[in-house]
Design a protein around this motif. Structure first.
Motif, PDB file in Angstrom:
ATOM      1  N   LYS A  93       3.064   6.462  17.168  1.00 26.26           N
ATOM      2  CA  LYS A  93       3.295   5.023  16.729  1.00 26.26           C
ATOM      3  C   LYS A  93       2.434   4.072  17.466  1.00 26.26           C
ATOM      4  CE  LYS A  93       7.339   5.402  14.285  1.00 26.26           C
ATOM      5  NZ  LYS A  93       7.452   4.924  13.153  1.00 26.26           N
ATOM      6  N   LEU A  94       1.801   2.996  16.773  1.00 20.69           N
ATOM      7  CA  LEU A  94       0.854   2.053  17.422  1.00 20.69           C
ATOM      8  C   LEU A  94       1.554   1.582  18.722  1.00 20.69           C
ATOM      9  CD1 LEU A  94      -1.162  -0.341  17.148  1.00 20.69           C
ATOM     10  CD2 LEU A  94       0.405  -1.340  15.575  1.00 20.69           C
ATOM     11  N   GLU A  95       2.841   1.259  18.623  1.00 18.45           N
ATOM     12  CA  GLU A  95       3.530   0.451  19.702  1.00 18.45           C
ATOM     13  C   GLU A  95       3.659   1.410  20.851  1.00 18.45           C
ATOM     14  OE1 GLU A  95       6.922   1.495  16.903  1.00 18.45           O
ATOM     15  OE2 GLU A  95       4.892   0.689  16.767  1.00 18.45           O
ATOM     16  N   ASP A  96       3.545   2.614  21.054  1.00 20.84           N
ATOM     17  CA  ASP A  96       3.771   3.650  21.926  1.00 20.84           C
ATOM     18  C   ASP A  96       2.294   3.860  22.439  1.00 20.84           C
ATOM     19  OD1 ASP A  96       6.448   3.803  21.447  1.00 20.84           O
ATOM     20  OD2 ASP A  96       6.248   5.690  20.046  1.00 20.84           O
ATOM     21  N   LEU A  97       1.351   3.337  21.961  1.00 19.73           N
ATOM     22  CA  LEU A  97      -0.334   3.727  22.350  1.00 19.73           C
ATOM     23  C   LEU A  97      -0.822   2.719  22.995  1.00 19.73           C
ATOM     24  CD1 LEU A  97      -1.619   5.848  19.325  1.00 19.73           C
ATOM     25  CD2 LEU A  97      -0.891   6.738  21.679  1.00 19.73           C
ATOM     26  N   ILE A  98      -0.863   1.608  22.489  1.00 18.58           N
ATOM     27  CA  ILE A  98      -1.790   0.497  22.879  1.00 18.58           C
ATOM     28  C   ILE A  98      -1.188  -1.042  23.012  1.00 18.58           C
ATOM     29  CG2 ILE A  98      -3.882   1.553  21.971  1.00 18.58           C
ATOM     30  CD1 ILE A  98      -4.174  -0.401  19.811  1.00 18.58           C
ATOM     31  N   ILE A  99       0.161  -1.060  22.537  1.00 13.31           N
ATOM     32  CA  ILE A  99       0.828  -2.473  22.642  1.00 13.31           C
ATOM     33  C   ILE A  99       1.491  -2.530  23.863  1.00 13.31           C
ATOM     34  CG2 ILE A  99       2.410  -3.910  21.355  1.00 13.31           C
ATOM     35  CD1 ILE A  99      -0.456  -3.213  19.521  1.00 13.31           C
ATOM     36  N   PRO A 100       1.178  -3.575  24.592  1.00 11.77           N
ATOM     37  CA  PRO A 100       1.926  -3.818  25.787  1.00 11.77           C
ATOM     38  C   PRO A 100       3.389  -4.018  25.441  1.00 11.77           C
ATOM     39  CG  PRO A 100      -0.054  -5.056  25.975  1.00 11.77           C
ATOM     40  CD  PRO A 100       0.104  -4.363  24.451  1.00 11.77           C
ATOM     41  N   GLU A 101       4.231  -3.656  26.180  1.00 10.42           N
ATOM     42  CA  GLU A 101       5.876  -3.997  26.285  1.00 10.42           C
ATOM     43  C   GLU A 101       6.076  -5.297  25.739  1.00 10.42           C
ATOM     44  OE1 GLU A 101       9.374  -2.604  25.660  1.00 10.42           O
ATOM     45  OE2 GLU A 101       8.003  -1.364  26.754  1.00 10.42           O
ATOM     46  N   THR A 102       5.473  -6.329  26.196  1.00  3.14           N
ATOM     47  CA  THR A 102       5.991  -7.742  25.997  1.00  3.14           C
ATOM     48  C   THR A 102       5.414  -7.993  24.419  1.00  3.14           C
ATOM     49  OG1 THR A 102       3.546  -8.393  27.184  1.00  3.14           O
ATOM     50  CG2 THR A 102       5.771  -8.519  28.516  1.00  3.14           C
ATOM     51  N   MET A 103       4.405  -7.411  23.869  1.00  2.00           N
ATOM     52  CA  MET A 103       3.995  -7.714  22.503  1.00  2.00           C
ATOM     53  C   MET A 103       4.850  -6.753  21.351  1.00  2.00           C
ATOM     54  SD  MET A 103      -0.009  -8.150  23.074  1.00  2.00           S
ATOM     55  CE  MET A 103      -0.316  -7.988  21.438  1.00  2.00           C
ATOM     56  N   GLN A 105       7.692  -6.008  19.982  1.00  2.00           N
ATOM     57  CA  GLN A 105       8.601  -6.407  19.011  1.00  2.00           C
ATOM     58  C   GLN A 105       7.818  -7.367  18.024  1.00  2.00           C
ATOM     59  OE1 GLN A 105      10.853  -3.901  18.902  1.00  2.00           O
ATOM     60  NE2 GLN A 105      12.277  -5.539  18.144  1.00  2.00           N
ATOM     61  N   ASP A 106       7.067  -8.234  18.492  1.00  2.00           N
ATOM     62  CA  ASP A 106       6.425  -9.153  17.555  1.00  2.00           C
ATOM     63  C   ASP A 106       5.379  -8.491  16.882  1.00  2.00           C
ATOM     64  OD1 ASP A 106       7.440 -11.594  18.795  1.00  2.00           O
ATOM     65  OD2 ASP A 106       5.802 -11.896  20.254  1.00  2.00           O
ATOM     66  N   VAL A 107       4.709  -7.381  17.379  1.00  2.00           N
ATOM     67  CA  VAL A 107       3.856  -6.452  16.583  1.00  2.00           C
ATOM     68  C   VAL A 107       4.591  -5.847  15.409  1.00  2.00           C
ATOM     69  CG1 VAL A 107       2.264  -4.391  16.433  1.00  2.00           C
ATOM     70  CG2 VAL A 107       1.762  -6.302  18.166  1.00  2.00           C
ATOM     71  N   ILE A 108       5.650  -5.070  15.745  1.00  2.00           N
ATOM     72  CA  ILE A 108       6.713  -4.549  14.672  1.00  2.00           C
ATOM     73  C   ILE A 108       7.311  -5.337  13.709  1.00  2.00           C
ATOM     74  CG2 ILE A 108       8.842  -3.445  14.202  1.00  2.00           C
ATOM     75  CD1 ILE A 108       8.302  -2.121  17.183  1.00  2.00           C
ATOM     76  N   GLU A 109       7.414  -6.726  14.105  1.00  2.00           N
ATOM     77  CA  GLU A 109       8.144  -7.784  13.158  1.00  2.00           C
ATOM     78  C   GLU A 109       6.637  -8.132  12.271  1.00  2.00           C
ATOM     79  OE1 GLU A 109      10.227 -10.125  10.854  1.00  2.00           O
ATOM     80  OE2 GLU A 109      10.671  -8.291  12.073  1.00  2.00           O
ATOM     81  N   GLY A 110       5.856  -8.519  12.917  1.00  2.00           N
ATOM     82  CA  GLY A 110       4.471  -8.883  12.115  1.00  2.00           C
ATOM     83  C   GLY A 110       3.940  -8.011  10.983  1.00  2.00           C
ATOM     84  N   ILE A 111       3.884  -6.611  11.226  1.00  2.00           N
ATOM     85  CA  ILE A 111       3.523  -5.564  10.261  1.00  2.00           C
ATOM     86  C   ILE A 111       4.620  -5.690   9.157  1.00  2.00           C
ATOM     87  CG2 ILE A 111       3.298  -3.135   9.889  1.00  2.00           C
ATOM     88  CD1 ILE A 111       2.064  -3.174  12.817  1.00  2.00           C
ATOM     89  N   ARG A 112       5.749  -5.772   9.619  1.00  2.00           N
ATOM     90  CA  ARG A 112       6.791  -5.677   8.476  1.00  2.00           C
ATOM     91  C   ARG A 112       6.429  -6.882   7.485  1.00  2.00           C
ATOM     92  NH1 ARG A 112      10.790  -8.338   6.539  1.00  2.00           N
ATOM     93  NH2 ARG A 112      10.614  -9.926   8.123  1.00  2.00           N
ATOM     94  N   ARG A 113       6.286  -8.003   8.172  1.00  2.00           N
ATOM     95  CA  ARG A 113       6.491  -9.192   7.371  1.00  2.00           C
ATOM     96  C   ARG A 113       5.187  -9.251   6.486  1.00  2.00           C
ATOM     97  NH1 ARG A 113       7.459 -12.017  12.181  1.00  2.00           N
ATOM     98  NH2 ARG A 113       5.271 -12.733  12.010  1.00  2.00           N
ATOM     99  N   LEU A 126      -6.634 -10.366  21.660  1.00  2.00           N
ATOM    100  CA  LEU A 126      -5.513  -9.812  22.703  1.00  2.00           C
ATOM    101  C   LEU A 126      -5.894  -9.011  23.731  1.00  2.00           C
ATOM    102  CD1 LEU A 126      -4.244  -8.349  19.253  1.00  2.00           C
ATOM    103  CD2 LEU A 126      -3.530 -10.380  20.232  1.00  2.00           C
ATOM    104  N   GLN A 127      -5.008  -8.685  24.813  1.00  2.00           N
ATOM    105  CA  GLN A 127      -4.999  -7.870  25.647  1.00  2.00           C
ATOM    106  C   GLN A 127      -4.293  -6.602  25.266  1.00  2.00           C
ATOM    107  OE1 GLN A 127      -4.085  -9.562  29.387  1.00  2.00           O
ATOM    108  NE2 GLN A 127      -6.113  -9.547  29.832  1.00  2.00           N
ATOM    109  N   LEU A 128      -4.787  -5.313  25.023  1.00  2.00           N
ATOM    110  CA  LEU A 128      -4.146  -4.116  24.562  1.00  2.00           C
ATOM    111  C   LEU A 128      -4.156  -3.117  25.650  1.00  2.00           C
ATOM    112  CD1 LEU A 128      -4.959  -3.836  20.781  1.00  2.00           C
ATOM    113  CD2 LEU A 128      -3.122  -5.150  21.838  1.00  2.00           C
ATOM    114  N   ARG A 129      -3.420  -2.150  25.418  1.00  2.00           N
ATOM    115  CA  ARG A 129      -3.256  -1.170  26.883  1.00  2.00           C
ATOM    116  C   ARG A 129      -4.050   0.090  26.434  1.00  2.00           C
ATOM    117  NH1 ARG A 129       2.466   0.466  26.566  1.00  2.00           N
ATOM    118  NH2 ARG A 129       1.477   2.303  25.552  1.00  2.00           N
TER     119      ARG A 129
END
Length: 174
Positions: A93-103, A105-113, A126-129
């Motif tokens: 999953k994208l969020e498990d690789l490069i998305i910082p914890e603080t971002m 939910q916003d990333v998941i919701e943004g893709i859904r929208r 952005l600052q990615l991990r």
């Protein structure tokens, strides 16, 4: 199919058993599908060229994700930027690789929208991990495409802007 001279050509054959005057007969319909096969080959060649191009550009990290944010494409430049090999990234999953914890939910919701409502995710700094947990400054642009099955795929191009940020800070100090 094969011609008498030994050359081959593409056909589509449909077979059907039919009852004709009380006897079962096998009916065959043969269609020339040369144009369709040529079009399919041209599309495959076009995709191959595109993939080779995206792989060949050394400083252009590109990642692809399905509608569930699972990695479906991860080029060499992404390996270099984020530290995950293609094998490590694919299927995660994208969020498990490069998305910082603080971002997350916003990333998941943004893709859904974007998928459900057509609300585009704007390009942004952005600052990615990375794999090591360090944050890396990128300028991230996004494209939502549909594959041949009509399914959404999100592609991200993340330009490494660490040097530009460093230079800007040095100019400010001077």
């Amino acid at each position: 199919a094969c011609r008498p001279d030994g050359s081959t050509f593409w056909v589509e054959v449909s077979l059907k058993v039919a009852d004709i005057n009380g006897r079962q007969r096998l009916l065959a319909v043969v269609r020339d599908v040369k144009e369709r096969k040529q079009t399919e080959q041209m599309l495959k060649e076009s995709e191959r060229r595109f993939r080779n191009l995206v792989e060949a550009v050394p400083h252009l990290p590109v990642q692809g994700y399905d509608r569930n944010r699972t990695v479906i494409f991860w080029n060499h430049a992404s390996e270099e930027l984020y530290g995950y090999s293609r094998e490590e990234a694919m299927g995660r999953k994208l969020e498990d690789l490069i998305i910082p914890e603080t971002m997350r939910q916003d990333v998941i919701e943004g893709i859904r929208r974007w998928i459900d409502e057509g609300i585009v995710i704007p390009a942004a700094e952005l600052q990615l991990r990375t794999k090591s947990g360090k944050l890396v400054d990128v300028f991230s642009s996004h494209a939502m495409l549909r594959n041949t099955r009509g399914e959404f795929e999100l592609y991200c191009i993340d330009l490494d802007i660490r040097e530009q940020k460093k230079t800007a800070q040095e100019l400010l100090r001077a």
